[in-house]
Every structure is written in structure tokens, then in C-alpha cells.
Design an enzyme around this catalytic site. Structure first.
Site, PDB file in Angstrom:
ATOM      1  N   ASP A   1      -6.655  -7.185  -6.025  1.00 60.53           N
ATOM      2  CA  ASP A   1      -6.197  -7.995  -4.881  1.00 60.53           C
ATOM      3  C   ASP A   1      -7.302  -8.979  -4.492  1.00 60.53           C
ATOM      4  OD1 ASP A   1      -4.782  -8.970  -2.710  1.00 60.53           O
ATOM      5  OD2 ASP A   1      -5.368  -7.334  -1.388  1.00 60.53           O
TER       6      ASP A   1
ATOM      7  N   PHE B   1     -11.578  -5.299  -5.237  1.00 56.85           N
ATOM      8  CA  PHE B   1     -11.504  -6.214  -4.080  1.00 56.85           C
ATOM      9  C   PHE B   1     -10.975  -5.428  -2.870  1.00 56.85           C
ATOM     10  CE2 PHE B   1     -10.445  -8.640  -7.947  1.00 56.85           C
ATOM     11  CZ  PHE B   1     -11.424  -9.610  -7.960  1.00 56.85           C
TER      12      PHE B   1
ATOM     13  N   ASP C   1     -16.090  -3.863  -4.199  1.00 57.58           N
ATOM     14  CA  ASP C   1     -16.074  -5.174  -3.546  1.00 57.58           C
ATOM     15  C   ASP C   1     -17.477  -5.750  -3.693  1.00 57.58           C
ATOM     16  OD1 ASP C   1     -14.046  -6.462  -1.135  1.00 57.58           O
ATOM     17  OD2 ASP C   1     -16.079  -7.274  -1.304  1.00 57.58           O
ATOM     18  N   SER C   2     -17.570  -7.070  -3.835  1.00 60.55           N
ATOM     19  CA  SER C   2     -18.905  -7.670  -4.004  1.00 60.55           C
ATOM     20  C   SER C   2     -19.686  -7.670  -2.695  1.00 60.55           C
ATOM     21  CB  SER C   2     -18.784  -9.100  -4.552  1.00 60.55           C
ATOM     22  OG  SER C   2     -17.970  -9.858  -3.686  1.00 60.55           O
TER      23      SER C   2
ATOM     24  N   ARG D   1       0.841  -1.209   0.000  1.00 61.30           N
ATOM     25  CA  ARG D   1       0.000   0.000   0.000  1.00 61.30           C
ATOM     26  C   ARG D   1       0.875   1.258   0.000  1.00 61.30           C
ATOM     27  NH1 ARG D   1      -3.145  -2.700   4.690  1.00 61.30           N
ATOM     28  NH2 ARG D   1      -4.676  -3.928   3.564  1.00 61.30           N
TER      29      ARG D   1
ATOM     30  N   ALA E   1     -16.521  -8.083  -9.364  1.00 57.09           N
ATOM     31  CA  ALA E   1     -15.355  -7.538 -10.058  1.00 57.09           C
ATOM     32  C   ALA E   1     -15.444  -7.721 -11.574  1.00 57.09           C
ATOM     33  CB  ALA E   1     -14.086  -8.220  -9.543  1.00 57.09           C
TER      34      ALA E   1
ATOM     35  N   CYS F   1      -2.977 -14.263  -3.483  1.00 63.78           N
ATOM     36  CA  CYS F   1      -2.668 -14.708  -2.114  1.00 63.78           C
ATOM     37  C   CYS F   1      -2.906 -16.210  -1.973  1.00 63.78           C
ATOM     38  CB  CYS F   1      -3.460 -13.914  -1.088  1.00 63.78           C
ATOM     39  SG  CYS F   1      -5.230 -14.088  -1.266  1.00 63.78           S
TER      40      CYS F   1
HETATM   41  N1  SAH Z   1      -7.395  -5.627  -0.884  1.00 67.87           N
HETATM   42  C1  SAH Z   1      -7.908  -5.903   0.433  1.00 67.87           C
HETATM   43  C2  SAH Z   1      -8.080  -7.375   0.716  1.00 67.87           C
HETATM   44  C3  SAH Z   1      -8.938  -8.116  -0.272  1.00 67.87           C
HETATM   45  S1  SAH Z   1      -9.679  -9.558   0.366  1.00 67.87           S
HETATM   46  C4  SAH Z   1      -7.015  -5.235   1.491  1.00 67.87           C
HETATM   47  O1  SAH Z   1      -6.038  -4.547   1.142  1.00 67.87           O
HETATM   48  O2  SAH Z   1      -7.298  -5.380   2.671  1.00 67.87           O
HETATM   49  C5  SAH Z   1     -10.691 -10.026  -0.948  1.00 67.87           C
HETATM   50  C6  SAH Z   1     -12.011  -9.267  -1.073  1.00 67.87           C
HETATM   51  O3  SAH Z   1     -12.582  -9.661  -2.315  1.00 67.87           O
HETATM   52  C7  SAH Z   1     -13.065  -9.565  -0.017  1.00 67.87           C
HETATM   53  O4  SAH Z   1     -13.417  -8.379   0.637  1.00 67.87           O
HETATM   54  C8  SAH Z   1     -14.261 -10.135  -0.806  1.00 67.87           C
HETATM   55  O5  SAH Z   1     -15.504  -9.658  -0.330  1.00 67.87           O
HETATM   56  C9  SAH Z   1     -13.993  -9.625  -2.194  1.00 67.87           C
HETATM   57  N2  SAH Z   1     -14.552 -10.428  -3.293  1.00 67.87           N
HETATM   58  C10 SAH Z   1     -14.623 -11.766  -3.394  1.00 67.87           C
HETATM   59  N3  SAH Z   1     -15.132 -12.133  -4.597  1.00 67.87           N
HETATM   60  C11 SAH Z   1     -15.381 -10.986  -5.271  1.00 67.87           C
HETATM   61  C12 SAH Z   1     -15.892 -10.686  -6.572  1.00 67.87           C
HETATM   62  N4  SAH Z   1     -16.257 -11.651  -7.414  1.00 67.87           N
HETATM   63  N5  SAH Z   1     -15.998  -9.399  -6.950  1.00 67.87           N
HETATM   64  C13 SAH Z   1     -15.631  -8.404  -6.092  1.00 67.87           C
HETATM   65  N6  SAH Z   1     -15.155  -8.626  -4.867  1.00 67.87           N
HETATM   66  C14 SAH Z   1     -15.019  -9.899  -4.444  1.00 67.87           C
END
Ligand code: SAH
Length: 398
Positions: A302, A232, A254-255, A216, A284, A342
Site C-alpha cells: 500500500d 508501507f 515502513d521507511s 483491512r 520497501a 492511491c
Molecule cells: N498502509 C497504510 C498507509 C500507507 S501510507 C495504512 O493502512 O494506513 C504510505 C507509507 O509508505 C508511509 O507511511 C511512508 O512512510 C511509507 N513509505 C514511503 N516510501 C517508502 C519506501 N520507499 N519504502 C517503505 N516505505 C515507504
């Protein structure tokens, strides 16, 4: 202590200090251990003529029925008590102090990386969030918490235990979530001078992802004057760094509506009323499909782990390619893409290959600027390469 005897020839990984003993390596036991019990692992060594000698205690660890049957806590005879955990936690803390992380939100214990398989501890200000990934750590939770308080002293007031989603479904385990110390509700923590709420009661993992802290910061350096998409976003970590870095607009996606609410709350903590930020609860892939080309010059991808197990690997790699291709096709010329995986089962090379496929299919000219990974408070035990999970690439898309 019950004893587990290894088959002849199955001692190699133990001699290389790998902390997992698989069921296939076990010959017999003196008496069947219960899940979570501390056991001694007995091993015989062969001489140059492959003649095996006497059995000796080669390790002590937590037993659990399943594929990984023993998680090794010590490679020599040891009593696993509060003093043992204090020594291990003290060693973990000493390493974080050497990193200068003490005042921030940080990971104090990263399982095998800190010779405490099955245990994760994140510290957020006055609260430590503790998570068990093995029944043994669950059984030991209170003595671990007592040791944690002894080691961290007055710097913490609360210990929240949060293992509902990380323990195997076994009957009779007892409470998997709850305070083991205190019960404070001050949930605002600090990361590099930015504030965020940590929802340890309801959030994912321990409530925040401390593993992206350094990545970040890197994004902040590139954000000035940029239109940023944080895909995400979860709690919006990358978004408020982008704002501090001088971004023109920041869109967080975010979803999960809960994640969007958290993101909005965190942006509000740092930049109250700032009109540069907007958040959207949307899938996404759908968002990337409908978004206008050239809308952003800095995009973060992410996603959650696309593969949690080896059998999901092929589909996961396709998922990474598809996602990255969509972003590369639409990012502005001269744009920068931060892209991550990850998934522990996806190697650095496999991820890079998936992104390579995405670049080729998008037809854009793409260069790698940085190769990113997990930060130093998520150390990888050199004998346990499985501890490496986070990888990222920063790409310049011409
Ligand atoms: N970038 C974040 C961590 C991401 S964790 C940070 O820096 O803290 C992954 C995230 O993706 C979760 O919040 C989850 O709700 C979201 N997610 C999962 N599937 C998704 C999709 N199809 N579209 C959008 N978001 C999604």
C-alpha cells in the site's frame, strides 16, 4: 460579492455541475478577487442558434489564483455563511448515518464528494480533524468549525485544524495548524473493534488512513495461519487486523522510523506482548530484494501515491510494476497479494495494466480475486470523477 464572467462557450462544464472553474474559462471580473474570497460566477447561455443571452449568476464559490480559479460551493445563488455550512455538513452526516458509520472512525467530509470542495473532515472518537485544501476553506475555518460543532453536538469535544501541508504556500495565511475547539489529548480511536492511536498533531494526512477500513477487514478474513508482510505499514492498520485474523507471524515495514514506532504502539494497544509481530524501518524495494523467497503467504503493498501529477504518470506506472513484480516473484505458492494505488491520476485500468506487466515478468500464474476501491464515506460526486483515487487488487499467486 465580486463577479467573475465566463467566456462564451465555456459554460458546458458548469452546466454539467463540475465544481471546478479553470482560469482559461474566465473572460473578466468586476474587480480582482483576493485568494479565498467568495465570488459569483456569471454565465450566459446560448440558444439553438448559438446566440448568447443575458449573463446570470450560475454558481457561487471560493476564488483562488492558479489553474483552478473557482471551487464551486453552490450551483445557485447562495450566501456562504455558517448556516450554509451547517446544511452541507448535516447532509454529509445523514449519508454517514445511513451507512451506519457513526460510532466508528470515519470520514465525514470528502471535499467535492460532499459538495464542499477543498474540505476534508475525519472523525476519531471525540475529535474531528479538519483539513483545508483551498484558501477559501482556510479563510472560513472558524465558521466551518462552529457549524461542525453545531451538527455533531456532544459527540465531539475537539476540532483540530491541520492544513500545514495541504495549503498552497502563500504569505499571510495565518495559523495552519491548531485546535479550533477543545484541546483534548485522548488520541485512541476505534475501527471495527480494534484500537489505534491517531497522531493528528504530527502524523500524515489527518493522522490515520480511514480509507482502508473495509480492505483491512477483507484481509482479516484471509489471515488465519498465514505469514504476513505489511509493506508501507504507516500506523500498522493492516497488521493488527491480520493478527486478529489469526496470522502466524506479521512483519510490518515502513521507511519511516516514526511510522514503525506508531505501528508498534498500535499493536501493543491491541495485542500487548504478542511475539507474532515485528516491525522494521527499511526501504520497501531494499527489503523485497533481500527477503528470502517463500517467506510470506500474504503480502500487502500500500505505497504512497507514486504520481501526484500527470507528468509523473509514466514513472509511477513503472514503479507499480517493479514493486509488484518483486512481491510476486517471492510470495509463496498459493499466496495472496493485496496491492493498492492511491494516485488519483492513475486510472483503474492503468493500475491493472501495471500489475499485469508485473505478473507477466514474474512468470507466475496470477488470478484476480477482488477489485477494491475507496469506501462509501469517501463518496465520488458523479459530476466529479476526479474524486476516485483508491484502487486495489487482491491476487492469488499460484
Ligand atoms: N498502509 C497504510 C498507509 C500507507 S501510507 C495504512 O493502512 O494506513 C504510505 C507509507 O509508505 C508511509 O507511511 C511512508 O512512510 C511509507 N513509505 C514511503 N516510501 C517508502 C519506501 N520507499 N519504502 C517503505 N516505505 C515507504
Amino acid at each position: 460579492m465580486k463577479q467573475i464572467y465566463l467566456k462564451y462557450g465555456k459554460e458546458d462544464s458548469l452546466l454539467r455541475f463540475h465544481p471546478w472553474i479553470f482560469s482559461g474559462a474566465i473572460h473578466h471580473w468586476t474587480e480582482e478577487p483576493e485568494d479565498g474570497e467568495v465570488v459569483e460566477v456569471m454565465m450566459a447561455r446560448a440558444d439553438a442558434n448559438k446566440k448568447y443571452g443575458e449573463f446570470q449568476c450560475a454558481a457561487v464559490g471560493h476564488f483562488q489564483h492558479g489553474s483552478i480559479m473557482v471551487r464551486v460551493l453552490s450551483f445557485e445563488p447562495a450566501t456562504i455563511d455558517r448556516a450554509f455550512y451547517e446544511r452541507r455538513l448535516q447532509a454529509a452526516l445523514r449519508m454517514r448515518q445511513a451507512l451506519g458509520l457513526r460510532q466508528q472512525s470515519y470520514r465525514l467530509v470528502y471535499g467535492e464528494g460532499d459538495n464542499l470542495p477543498g474540505l476534508v473532515v475525519d472523525v476519531y472518537g471525540k475529535t474531528a480533524v479538519m483539513q483545508a485544501h483551498s484558501v477559501g476553506m482556510h479563510v472560513d475555518r472558524q465558521i466551518v468549525a462552529d457549524a461542525l460543532k453545531a451538527v455533531l453536538g456532544d459527540s465531539i469535544e475537539n476540532i483540530y485544524y491541520k492544513s500545514e501541508t495541504t495549503l498552497p504556500a502563500k504569505p499571510g495565511l495565518g495559523p495552519e495548524n491548531g485546535y479550533l475547539l477543545g484541546g483534548g489529548v485522548d488520541d485512541v480511536a476505534d475501527e471495527n473493534g480494534l484500537k489505534f492511536h491517531v497522531d493528528w498533531l504530527r502524523g500524515q494526512k489527518t493522522g490515520f488512513f480511514v480509507d482502508q477500513r473495509e480492505n483491512r477487514s477483507l484481509l482479516e478474513r484471509y489471515a488465519d495461519g498465514k505469514d504476513v508482510l505489511n509493506m508501507f505499514c504507516y500506523t500498522g492498520g493492516f497488521s493488527f487486523y491480520a493478527m486478529r485474523g489469526g496470522a502466524r507471524i506479521v512483519h510490518s515495514v515502513d521507511s519511516s522510523q516514526k511510522a514503525i514506532d506508531l505501528t508498534n504502539a498500535n499493536v501493543e494497544l491491541n495485542f500487548p506482548g504478542d511475539p507474532r509481530h515485528q516491525a522494521f524501518a527499511e526501504d520497501a524495494f531494499k527489503y523485497l530484494d533481500r527477503m528470502a523467497p517463500d517467506a510470506y503467504d500474504l503480502i500487502v503493498l500500500d505505497p504512497p501515491a507514486f504520481a501526484k501529477h500527470k507528468d509523473a504518470l509514466r514513472n509511477a506506472l513503472k514503479g507499480y510494476s517493479r514493486l509488484n513484480q518483486k512481491a510476486m516473484e517471492k510470495i509463496r505458492s498459493g499466496g495472496i497479494l493485496f496491492t493498492f494505488s492511491c494516485s488519483q491520476v492513475v486510472t483503474k485500468d492503468q493500475f491493472r495494466n501495471a500489475v499485469f506487466t508485473a505478473a507477466a515478468l514474474s512468470g507466475r500464474n496470477v488470478r484476480i480475486l477482488h477489485q477494491l476501491h475507496q469506501p462509501a464515506d469517501h463518496p465520488i460526486n458523479i459530476y466529479h470523477p476526479e474524486g476516485e483515487y483508491l484502487k486495489g487488487l487482491v491476487l492469488y499467486v499460484e
